[in-house]
Motif scaffolding. Sequence first.
Motif, PDB file in Angstrom:
ATOM      1  N   ALA A  88      -4.345   6.738 -40.177  1.00  0.00           N
ATOM      2  CA  ALA A  88      -4.933   5.500 -40.690  1.00  0.00           C
ATOM      3  C   ALA A  88      -6.349   5.320 -40.164  1.00  0.00           C
ATOM      4  O   ALA A  88      -6.708   5.813 -39.101  1.00  0.00           O
ATOM      5  CB  ALA A  88      -4.077   4.303 -40.281  1.00  0.00           C
ATOM      6  N   ARG A  89      -7.136   4.593 -40.918  1.00  0.00           N
ATOM      7  CA  ARG A  89      -8.470   4.251 -40.452  1.00  0.00           C
ATOM      8  C   ARG A  89      -8.359   3.298 -39.283  1.00  0.00           C
ATOM      9  O   ARG A  89      -7.537   2.402 -39.267  1.00  0.00           O
ATOM     10  CB  ARG A  89      -9.279   3.596 -41.590  1.00  0.00           C
ATOM     11  CG  ARG A  89      -9.567   4.551 -42.731  1.00  0.00           C
ATOM     12  CD  ARG A  89     -10.275   3.804 -43.843  1.00  0.00           C
ATOM     13  NE  ARG A  89     -10.505   4.677 -44.970  1.00  0.00           N
ATOM     14  CZ  ARG A  89     -11.640   5.330 -45.179  1.00  0.00           C
ATOM     15  NH1 ARG A  89     -12.621   5.213 -44.308  1.00  0.00           N
ATOM     16  NH2 ARG A  89     -11.784   6.099 -46.232  1.00  0.00           N
ATOM     17  N   LYS A  90      -9.188   3.472 -38.310  1.00  0.00           N
ATOM     18  CA  LYS A  90      -9.130   2.636 -37.118  1.00  0.00           C
ATOM     19  C   LYS A  90      -9.582   1.227 -37.462  1.00  0.00           C
ATOM     20  O   LYS A  90     -10.699   1.011 -37.926  1.00  0.00           O
ATOM     21  CB  LYS A  90     -10.041   3.217 -36.034  1.00  0.00           C
ATOM     22  CG  LYS A  90      -9.947   2.444 -34.717  1.00  0.00           C
ATOM     23  CD  LYS A  90     -10.808   3.100 -33.683  1.00  0.00           C
ATOM     24  CE  LYS A  90     -10.720   2.348 -32.355  1.00  0.00           C
ATOM     25  NZ  LYS A  90     -11.562   2.959 -31.309  1.00  0.00           N
ATOM     26  N   PRO A  91      -8.695   0.218 -37.266  1.00  0.00           N
ATOM     27  CA  PRO A  91      -9.074  -1.156 -37.627  1.00  0.00           C
ATOM     28  C   PRO A  91     -10.032  -1.760 -36.623  1.00  0.00           C
ATOM     29  O   PRO A  91     -10.085  -1.362 -35.473  1.00  0.00           O
ATOM     30  CB  PRO A  91      -7.721  -1.891 -37.605  1.00  0.00           C
ATOM     31  CG  PRO A  91      -6.899  -1.120 -36.622  1.00  0.00           C
ATOM     32  CD  PRO A  91      -7.350   0.321 -36.747  1.00  0.00           C
ATOM     33  N   GLN A  92     -10.781  -2.751 -37.099  1.00  0.00           N
ATOM     34  CA  GLN A  92     -11.671  -3.470 -36.210  1.00  0.00           C
ATOM     35  C   GLN A  92     -10.854  -4.390 -35.323  1.00  0.00           C
ATOM     36  O   GLN A  92      -9.739  -4.778 -35.645  1.00  0.00           O
ATOM     37  CB  GLN A  92     -12.662  -4.299 -37.038  1.00  0.00           C
ATOM     38  CG  GLN A  92     -13.523  -3.437 -37.954  1.00  0.00           C
ATOM     39  CD  GLN A  92     -14.384  -4.297 -38.841  1.00  0.00           C
ATOM     40  OE1 GLN A  92     -14.309  -5.511 -38.801  1.00  0.00           O
ATOM     41  NE2 GLN A  92     -15.214  -3.664 -39.643  1.00  0.00           N
ATOM     42  N   ALA A  93     -11.422  -4.756 -34.180  1.00  0.00           N
ATOM     43  CA  ALA A  93     -10.708  -5.631 -33.242  1.00  0.00           C
ATOM     44  C   ALA A  93     -10.600  -7.019 -33.843  1.00  0.00           C
ATOM     45  O   ALA A  93     -11.595  -7.622 -34.218  1.00  0.00           O
ATOM     46  CB  ALA A  93     -11.453  -5.691 -31.912  1.00  0.00           C
ATOM     47  N   MET A 120      -2.347  -0.229 -39.262  1.00  0.00           N
ATOM     48  CA  MET A 120      -3.267   0.003 -40.375  1.00  0.00           C
ATOM     49  C   MET A 120      -4.312  -1.091 -40.547  1.00  0.00           C
ATOM     50  O   MET A 120      -5.341  -0.850 -41.169  1.00  0.00           O
ATOM     51  CB  MET A 120      -2.466   0.156 -41.678  1.00  0.00           C
ATOM     52  CG  MET A 120      -1.578   1.390 -41.704  1.00  0.00           C
ATOM     53  SD  MET A 120      -0.702   1.571 -43.271  1.00  0.00           S
ATOM     54  CE  MET A 120       0.409   0.167 -43.208  1.00  0.00           C
ATOM     55  N   GLY A 121      -4.047  -2.297 -40.034  1.00  0.00           N
ATOM     56  CA  GLY A 121      -5.012  -3.367 -40.254  1.00  0.00           C
ATOM     57  C   GLY A 121      -4.926  -4.483 -39.249  1.00  0.00           C
ATOM     58  O   GLY A 121      -5.316  -5.613 -39.553  1.00  0.00           O
ATOM     59  N   ALA A 122      -4.412  -4.195 -38.054  1.00  0.00           N
ATOM     60  CA  ALA A 122      -4.299  -5.185 -36.976  1.00  0.00           C
ATOM     61  C   ALA A 122      -3.450  -6.382 -37.380  1.00  0.00           C
ATOM     62  O   ALA A 122      -3.601  -7.473 -36.842  1.00  0.00           O
ATOM     63  CB  ALA A 122      -5.687  -5.655 -36.534  1.00  0.00           C
ATOM     64  N   GLY A 123      -2.554  -6.197 -38.366  1.00  0.00           N
ATOM     65  CA  GLY A 123      -1.677  -7.281 -38.794  1.00  0.00           C
ATOM     66  C   GLY A 123      -2.374  -8.366 -39.584  1.00  0.00           C
ATOM     67  O   GLY A 123      -1.812  -9.449 -39.776  1.00  0.00           O
ATOM     68  N   MET A 124      -3.591  -8.111 -40.063  1.00  0.00           N
ATOM     69  CA  MET A 124      -4.355  -9.135 -40.784  1.00  0.00           C
ATOM     70  C   MET A 124      -3.763  -9.403 -42.164  1.00  0.00           C
ATOM     71  O   MET A 124      -3.119  -8.544 -42.772  1.00  0.00           O
ATOM     72  CB  MET A 124      -5.807  -8.676 -40.948  1.00  0.00           C
ATOM     73  CG  MET A 124      -6.604  -8.700 -39.667  1.00  0.00           C
ATOM     74  SD  MET A 124      -7.007 -10.380 -39.146  1.00  0.00           S
ATOM     75  CE  MET A 124      -8.159 -10.862 -40.427  1.00  0.00           C
TER      76      MET A 124
END
Length: 383
Positions: free
Chosen positions: A92-97, A207-211
């Motif tokens: 997966a692409r590394k998600p932003q913080a 995959m998306g920091a749970g956003m």
Amino acid sequence: MANVDEEDVRNAFNEYLSIAVSDEIIRECVQLCNSFAKTPDDLAFKWQSMCINTGSSVTQPLDTKGLTLLRKELQKGVQQLVQPKKTTTINARKPQARGPAAGSLPHGPPKRVPVIKSEPSGIQIHDSVKERQYRYMHERLTERSTVLDDRLDEFAELVRVHYNLEDIGDPASTSDEELVVVGRICCEEDSTKLNESSVMLETSRLMGAGMRVLLKFNPSVTTNGESPVLPLYPGAIVALKGINETGEWFQVSQILSIPLLPNNISCSSQERPVSMAIAAGPFTIDSNLNYAEFKHFLGQIGSNTPSWVLLLGPFVDVNHPSIKSGDVDYSPLELFRYRILEPLRTFLDEHPTTTALVIPSVRDLISHHAVFPQAPLPLTQTN
């Protein structure tokens, strides 16, 4: 586990450690035992282990400072239990913080139910209580969220392999390239109905920091380039192709079909197709408790001999007029055994290839708690 009393704790510390503990500390230890489901012996052994690891004497008194350290040690053990190691191969692409997902509400894991199976010796209950990794209605929110998170990651890996993708993207990240993303459909607000302007995609932590990301659909959006109908509903796991140029929403250009799960049943090896008969209670009319309708149902499906029979409660309905007025000669358990189990046992003896699944209702008098999801029926009620 039964509640612990002060005398049990005092005896444990005296027997194993030969130390006296003040009444105030004893009361705090009782709370620890009840809060962390520990026995007094477990608590004494834990204190002994901490003393040995820190090089202290095991006979030193347990004071307020030591009690604080003991509580932290127990909390650390709980955190390790609810944070299982995650194994996945998703690239997966590394998600932003980012912070935690706003308004993210976990749902309970799927509930197992007892299976009633006909055997030569009579009806047998096949239950998998020992195999469960959780206690009914005792799951922590972290455990539930982990289940939902892992499910998203599993589907993402299926999509990546099926469509031969290099990676799965993060719908919340700004990008000028089309991405394929996987997530769970949800509403912008949990109190509103799903509509075109309130559709959001909930991602996993990986995959998306749970956003949760707002979705907007192109007018020409299709499902795999074929159907213009959008198969979206709250809770659905979907794979979407699109772009997020502004960072505020994900523009969907195509909905990708989720690959089918492998079928473990080979039709060629079966003598007949797999079939299922489903019925929901109450299984009797309001004027009596003879359950003639249930017997009629079993007679109707007997000619086809289904592979499975799924019975949904209520079996002994709390809202039945005769039960509400007290005009009944049997207890709820007797009604269930004589009117439901005995005809079902006879049916399964006559059709040994059929398996029955019984799921109680919140309106069932034979169920201990009027909550959803319902717990499996105790085995003592089905004997």
